[in-house]
Scaffold this motif. Structure first.
Motif, mmCIF file in Angstrom:
data_model
loop_
_atom_site.group_PDB
_atom_site.id
_atom_site.type_symbol
_atom_site.label_atom_id
_atom_site.label_comp_id
_atom_site.label_asym_id
_atom_site.label_seq_id
_atom_site.Cartn_x
_atom_site.Cartn_y
_atom_site.Cartn_z
ATOM 1 N N ASP A 125 0.819 -1.205 0.000
ATOM 2 C CA ASP A 125 0.000 0.000 0.000
ATOM 3 C C ASP A 125 0.856 1.259 0.000
ATOM 4 O OD1 ASP A 125 -2.214 -1.637 0.116
ATOM 5 O OD2 ASP A 125 -2.513 -1.385 2.272
ATOM 6 N N HIS B 165 -3.662 4.750 -0.012
ATOM 7 C CA HIS B 165 -4.488 3.812 0.743
ATOM 8 C C HIS B 165 -4.864 4.347 2.121
ATOM 9 C CE1 HIS B 165 -4.374 0.321 -1.989
ATOM 10 N NE2 HIS B 165 -3.248 0.889 -2.395
ATOM 11 N N ALA B 166 -4.285 5.470 2.525
ATOM 12 C CA ALA B 166 -4.623 6.086 3.809
ATOM 13 C C ALA B 166 -5.837 7.008 3.693
ATOM 14 C CB ALA B 166 -3.423 6.853 4.363
ATOM 15 N N ALA C 126 -9.664 8.073 3.344
ATOM 16 C CA ALA C 126 -10.868 7.438 3.901
ATOM 17 C C ALA C 126 -11.589 6.566 2.872
ATOM 18 C CB ALA C 126 -11.802 8.491 4.462
ATOM 19 N N ASN D 222 -10.435 5.052 0.273
ATOM 20 C CA ASN D 222 -9.652 3.864 -0.056
ATOM 21 C C ASN D 222 -9.590 2.881 1.110
ATOM 22 O OD1 ASN D 222 -9.208 4.748 -2.646
ATOM 23 N ND2 ASN D 222 -7.266 5.723 -2.148
ATOM 24 N N ILE D 223 -9.617 3.383 2.327
ATOM 25 C CA ILE D 223 -9.631 2.497 3.498
ATOM 26 C C ILE D 223 -10.876 1.618 3.453
ATOM 27 C CG2 ILE D 223 -9.901 2.428 6.024
ATOM 28 C CD1 ILE D 223 -8.089 4.944 6.110
ATOM 29 N N SER D 224 -12.012 2.233 3.163
ATOM 30 C CA SER D 224 -13.273 1.490 3.084
ATOM 31 C C SER D 224 -13.213 0.446 1.959
ATOM 32 C CB SER D 224 -14.426 2.459 2.848
ATOM 33 O OG SER D 224 -15.626 1.763 2.669
ATOM 34 N N ASP E 79 -10.535 -0.940 0.634
ATOM 35 C CA ASP E 79 -9.580 -1.987 1.006
ATOM 36 C C ASP E 79 -10.174 -2.961 2.007
ATOM 37 O OD1 ASP E 79 -7.633 -1.017 -0.705
ATOM 38 O OD2 ASP E 79 -6.516 0.034 0.857
ATOM 39 N N GLU E 80 -10.966 -2.451 2.940
ATOM 40 C CA GLU E 80 -11.604 -3.326 3.928
ATOM 41 C C GLU E 80 -12.585 -4.283 3.252
ATOM 42 O OE1 GLU E 80 -13.301 -0.578 6.739
ATOM 43 O OE2 GLU E 80 -11.395 -0.324 7.813
ATOM 44 N N ARG F 188 -1.023 -6.835 4.502
ATOM 45 C CA ARG F 188 -0.804 -5.522 3.880
ATOM 46 C C ARG F 188 0.421 -4.882 4.507
ATOM 47 N NH1 ARG F 188 -4.403 -3.249 0.771
ATOM 48 N NH2 ARG F 188 -6.355 -4.332 0.425
ATOM 49 N N TRP G 56 2.962 -1.257 4.142
ATOM 50 C CA TRP G 56 3.183 0.058 3.543
ATOM 51 C C TRP G 56 4.462 0.017 2.718
ATOM 52 C CZ3 TRP G 56 -0.716 3.266 3.533
ATOM 53 C CH2 TRP G 56 -1.654 3.212 4.552
#
Length: 122
Positions: free
Chosen positions: A67, A71-72, A74, A76-78, A80-81, A96, A98
């Motif tokens: 990542d 990916h940090a 908001a 993209n976080i959703s 990725d989850e 995952r 960094w």
């Protein structure tokens, strides 16, 4: 289990990404290629469950995603989850890392990957 269909555009993107690795992807691939990491066999940009994953070790059903800073965000976080849950539902373990972790501390990244497979460290 049959493969989920991968849209042609996503498959073309995977082909392009196999040819243009980021610095972190290249560093990790140099650890993986030719079974260098404890004999584990990894594939790059492999289609799984309708997604293209960065690296996959099919024998251990292990996915390694790298990542970047995007990916940090908001949104993209959703995403990725959701993606991780879908891959886990398909029976895969998802790790995952960094970019910076790979570039600065490749040894610990590789140790974590090896431990996740259940192989004994030398």
């Amino acid at each position: 289990m049959p493969h989920a269909p991968v849209p042609p555009q996503r498959r073309a993107n995977a082909r392009r990404m196999r040819k243009t690795l980021t610095d972190a992807e290249l560093k990790l691939w140099n650890e993986f290629r030719a079974h260098r990491l404890m004999g584990l066999s990894f594939r790059r940009q492999m289609p799984i469950a309708g997604y293209i994953v960065d690296f996959a070790c099919p024998v251990h059903r292990l996915i390694v995603e790298i990542d970047g800073s995007q990916h940090a965000l908001a949104s993209n976080i959703s995403y990725d989850e959701i993606r991780t849950r879908r891959l886990q539902t398909a029976g895969w373990t998802v790790l995952r890392f960094w970019n910076g972790d790979i570039l600065r501390d490749i040894d610990n990244v590789c140790t974590h990957i090896i431990r996740t497979t259940g192989k004994d460290l030398p």
